[in-house]
Design an enzyme around this catalytic site. Structure first.
Site, PDB file in Angstrom:
ATOM      1  N   HIS A  43       0.849  -1.184   0.000  1.00 50.83           N
ATOM      2  CA  HIS A  43       0.000   0.000   0.000  1.00 50.83           C
ATOM      3  C   HIS A  43       0.892   1.243   0.000  1.00 50.83           C
ATOM      4  CE1 HIS A  43      -3.597   2.260   0.255  1.00 50.83           C
ATOM      5  NE2 HIS A  43      -3.357   2.745   1.462  1.00 50.83           N
ATOM      6  N   HIS A  55      -3.675   8.963   0.521  1.00 55.44           N
ATOM      7  CA  HIS A  55      -3.569   7.663  -0.145  1.00 55.44           C
ATOM      8  C   HIS A  55      -4.894   7.300  -0.786  1.00 55.44           C
ATOM      9  CE1 HIS A  55      -5.261   5.279   3.487  1.00 55.44           C
ATOM     10  NE2 HIS A  55      -5.274   6.554   3.821  1.00 55.44           N
ATOM     11  N   CYS A 144      -3.570   2.582  -5.841  1.00 54.88           N
ATOM     12  CA  CYS A 144      -2.801   3.461  -4.951  1.00 54.88           C
ATOM     13  C   CYS A 144      -1.382   3.706  -5.462  1.00 54.88           C
ATOM     14  CB  CYS A 144      -2.763   2.884  -3.532  1.00 54.88           C
ATOM     15  SG  CYS A 144      -1.962   1.251  -3.406  1.00 54.88           S
TER      16      CYS A 144
END
Length: 213
Positions: A43, A55, A144
């Protein structure tokens, strides 16, 4: 740079429960690219300063409500999965703790892959701030990693997506090899009849190819 969660308090039988873990953000600079390795994926986020990270997260909620208080709550697995299915997401700002969710943080680890393409730190942070809000989601084209590489390097790229696509292609190629072997074997049985020299390879070659894949 690796940053790990630090304990919020010391243990003891008579002590109250330890405070939630926190991260030492003193080594972070505005515009830094943060990575948190998970079990199956990584992530990514852009550090904005003052313990804030922008994010991109798959999330169904922005598509069904405008209540910012609800949307700003930590994204649950149910919200995330529904967001992936409906291809909706939001670029949101969370604390470092909520962003990392207990994982180790890598700082600017991707810079080595882009060499001279790194934008200024302030430019990266401003790009991230400008994009905050609801957005479309795509596992292959807008995740992301695309978000952070656009912000810090000027081009949306996802190495995780590339690796995933290569793996899928390899599986498809392997499956085609197995199918081709089966068809050749069946054709040899039809033409030459049932015999150990034709039947056994027809069974075992696809089996071993499948196992190897």
């Amino acid at each position: 740079v690796h940053v790990r969660a630090l304990p919020g308090g010391s243990g003891g039988e008579s002590s109250p429960p330890a405070a939630p873990a926190y991260y030492d953000t003193s080594c972070f600079k505005r515009g830094d690219l943060l990575e948190v390795p998970r079990t199956l994926f990584i992530h990514f986020g852009i550090y904005l300063g003052e313990n804030r990270v922008a994010h991109l997260m798959p999330d169904i909620l922005p598509a069904v409500t405008g209540d910012r208080r609800q949307i700003q709550q930590v994204v649950t697995n149910k919200r995330l999965i529904l967001g992936v299915i409906t291809r909706t997401a939001s670029i949101r700002v969370d604390t470092v703790e909520d962003f990392a969710y207990g994982g180790s943080i890598l700082v600017n680890h991707m810079d080595r892959l882009f060499e001279d393409q790194v934008l200024g730190s302030e430019e990266a942070a401003r790009r991230a701030e400008k994009l905050v809000g609801a957005t479309a989601y795509s596992l292959l084209w807008n995740n992301c990693e695309h978000f952070v590489t656009y912000c810090r390097y000027g081009a949306p790229v996802s190495f995780q997506t590339d690796k995933f696509c290569e793996t899928v292609k390899m599986i498809i190629r392997d499956q085609r090899s197995v199918l081709a072997s089966v068809l050749v074997g069946l054709a040899s049985i039809v033409c030459l009849g049932l015999a150990p020299s034709t039947t056994l390879p027809t069974i075992f070659i696809p089996f071993f190819l499948w196992m190897a894949g």
